[in-house]
Design a protein around this motif. Structure first.
Motif, PDB file in Angstrom:
ATOM      1  N   SER A 148     -19.214  -8.530   6.319  1.00 54.92           N
ATOM      2  CA  SER A 148     -18.136  -7.694   6.854  1.00 54.92           C
ATOM      3  C   SER A 148     -16.860  -8.455   7.156  1.00 54.92           C
ATOM      4  N   VAL A 149     -16.970  -9.774   7.286  1.00 56.26           N
ATOM      5  CA  VAL A 149     -15.789 -10.555   7.653  1.00 56.26           C
ATOM      6  C   VAL A 149     -14.936 -10.784   6.408  1.00 56.26           C
ATOM      7  N   PHE A 150     -13.653 -10.486   6.561  1.00 53.25           N
ATOM      8  CA  PHE A 150     -12.724 -10.636   5.427  1.00 53.25           C
ATOM      9  C   PHE A 150     -11.507 -11.399   5.959  1.00 53.25           C
ATOM     10  N   PRO A 151     -11.616 -12.740   5.951  1.00 51.66           N
ATOM     11  CA  PRO A 151     -10.591 -13.551   6.619  1.00 51.66           C
ATOM     12  C   PRO A 151      -9.359 -13.752   5.732  1.00 51.66           C
ATOM     13  N   TYR A 176      -4.216  -9.421   3.248  1.00 53.95           N
ATOM     14  CA  TYR A 176      -4.752  -8.082   3.462  1.00 53.95           C
ATOM     15  C   TYR A 176      -4.399  -7.601   4.870  1.00 53.95           C
ATOM     16  N   TYR A 177      -4.537  -8.497   5.829  1.00 53.15           N
ATOM     17  CA  TYR A 177      -4.271  -8.163   7.228  1.00 53.15           C
ATOM     18  C   TYR A 177      -2.831  -7.694   7.407  1.00 53.15           C
ATOM     19  N   ALA A 178      -1.891  -8.439   6.814  1.00 47.70           N
ATOM     20  CA  ALA A 178      -0.478  -8.100   6.941  1.00 47.70           C
ATOM     21  C   ALA A 178      -0.176  -6.771   6.255  1.00 47.70           C
ATOM     22  N   ALA A 179      -0.750  -6.561   5.081  1.00 44.78           N
ATOM     23  CA  ALA A 179      -0.488  -5.330   4.338  1.00 44.78           C
ATOM     24  C   ALA A 179      -1.016  -4.120   5.104  1.00 44.78           C
ATOM     25  N   LYS A 180      -2.230  -4.275   5.667  1.00 46.33           N
ATOM     26  CA  LYS A 180      -2.836  -3.155   6.386  1.00 46.33           C
ATOM     27  C   LYS A 180      -2.027  -2.838   7.650  1.00 46.33           C
ATOM     28  N   SER A 208      -7.110   4.210  10.075  1.00 47.77           N
ATOM     29  CA  SER A 208      -7.393   2.790   9.919  1.00 47.77           C
ATOM     30  C   SER A 208      -6.989   2.007  11.176  1.00 47.77           C
ATOM     31  N   ILE A 209      -7.769   0.955  11.519  1.00 43.91           N
ATOM     32  CA  ILE A 209      -7.348   0.042  12.591  1.00 43.91           C
ATOM     33  C   ILE A 209      -7.481  -1.386  12.075  1.00 43.91           C
ATOM     34  N   ILE A 210      -6.854  -2.351  12.770  1.00 43.20           N
ATOM     35  CA  ILE A 210      -6.990  -3.733  12.323  1.00 43.20           C
ATOM     36  C   ILE A 210      -7.795  -4.553  13.317  1.00 43.20           C
ATOM     37  N   SER A 211      -8.355  -5.661  12.797  1.00 43.46           N
ATOM     38  CA  SER A 211      -9.166  -6.558  13.630  1.00 43.46           C
ATOM     39  C   SER A 211      -8.266  -7.396  14.522  1.00 43.46           C
ATOM     40  N   HIS A 212      -8.909  -8.120  15.442  1.00 47.76           N
ATOM     41  CA  HIS A 212      -8.196  -9.145  16.189  1.00 47.76           C
ATOM     42  C   HIS A 212      -7.776 -10.232  15.183  1.00 47.76           C
ATOM     43  N   LEU A 238      -8.897 -14.136  11.134  1.00 45.56           N
ATOM     44  CA  LEU A 238      -8.290 -14.848  10.005  1.00 45.56           C
ATOM     45  C   LEU A 238      -8.676 -16.319   9.988  1.00 45.56           C
ATOM     46  N   THR A 239      -9.166 -16.817  11.130  1.00 38.34           N
ATOM     47  CA  THR A 239      -9.583 -18.213  11.187  1.00 38.34           C
ATOM     48  C   THR A 239     -11.091 -18.360  10.973  1.00 38.34           C
TER      49      THR A 239
END
Ligand SMILES: [Zn+2]
Length: 312
Positions: free
Chosen positions: A150-153, A157-161, A177-181, A185-186
């Protein structure tokens, strides 16, 4: 020292078309294509898997099994030797923000429905929208899952979402849609046991992160691969060669295009404007290329078994 194993697992998230309308916060829907993922994409994935002799892992949304045709389809997949994984009961994008009891119910109920429909009890889990939390991992432990993928670091993608969600908010529309903490990314980009917080390594559940490139951590998922086309896709995936596991995540829509009755959705989803034949070429050429580099294709549960043996 023994040569490192080279495993590639291809998984397909069976998000039905309705979830895409939920992300795009748009009212216009294509009618007559509500079941395009199960009815049109899945037969194509069966053919792709058979032609290339690869086992697949399908991540199933439990509530889709209310439909008898979908139950029959998944039974046939299980009988053909493919893996069925858990993609929650209802695919709530905000699963990680719900109460612990509800999170557990979303996991366990999906397991029960998939088992009842197919005879196969899922051992693997994928979170809706790649959003995890320590509470979700606790629920997975409680439900007896063997691994999560499930982790997609992936910063891109994070910025686009984040931009899409903000854009809809600015125009007064609501995206589910929501974003992760951002700490996710690390997280490691190779298999690890989760610690606390889950984006650090520890001694918990085995997490098989979704592929990103070394360095820039560019996304290596179906949508990007089909948009790049065969040549660009090969160039991207070549950056992963040498890794013990290449974990390629696709979606049902990766073998659909606008001609599957999805013209309205294709206005918001550029990958639906890529013709099916080109998508097909991308995936079969990638499989051939990775075989040439000594990769064996396995289900994710098999990859998890082998990797946890080594990690133990
Ligand atoms: Zn999904």
């Amino acid at each position: 020292m023994a040569e490192r194993q080279r495993l590639c697992a291809i998984s397909v998230d069976l998000d039905e078309v309705r979830h895409y309308y939920a992300i795009h916060a748009r009212a216009t829907r294509d009618s007559g294509s509500e079941h395009a993922v199960y009815d049109r994409a899945l037969p194509r994935f069966r053919e792709l898997a058979a032609d290339n002799d690869v086992p697949l892992t399908l991540f199933v949304v439990g509530s889709d099994l209310e439909r008898a045709e979908n139950r029959a389809t998944l039974r046939a997949w299980a009988e053909a030797g493919h893996e069925l994984g858990n993609h929650t009961l209802d695919h709530h994008y905000d699963l990680s923000r719900r109460e612990p009891a509800e999170i557990l119910q979303q996991v366990e109920r999906a397991n029960e429905l998939i088992l009842a429909a197919s005879g196969q009890r899922p051992v693997g889990f994928r979170a809706p929208g790649y959003v995890m939390s320590d509470a979700v991992y606790r629920a997975l432990d409680e439900a007896g899952m063997a691994y999560s993928s499930s982790v997609f670091p992936c910063p891109a993608y994070y910025a686009a979402k984040a931009a899409v969600i903000l854009g809809y908010r600015l125009t007064g529309k609501h995206s589910s849609s929501i974003i992760s903490h951002p700490a996710v990314l690390t997280a490691p980009r190779v298999p690890y046991r989760v610690g606390q917080p889950y984006h650090r390594a520890g001694a918990g559940l085995l997490e098989l992160p979704i592929a990103v490139t070394p360095g820039l951590r560019l996304p290596v998922i179906g949508t990007n691969l089909t948009l790049l086309g065969p040549r660009g896709a090969r160039g991207l995936v070549r950056q992963l060669v040498g890794q013990e596991l290449i974990n390629l995540e696709l979606h049902g829509v990766d073998l659909l295009d606008a001609h599957d009755g999805l013209h309205a959705l294709a206005r918001h989803q550029p990958d639906l404007r890529v013709p099916l034949a080109r998508k097909w070429a991308v995936f079969s050429e990638l499989i051939a290329m990775l075989r040439g580099h000594g990769y064996a294709f396995v289900r994710l549960d098999e990859a998890a078994r082998r990797l946890s043996r080594n990690a133990a």
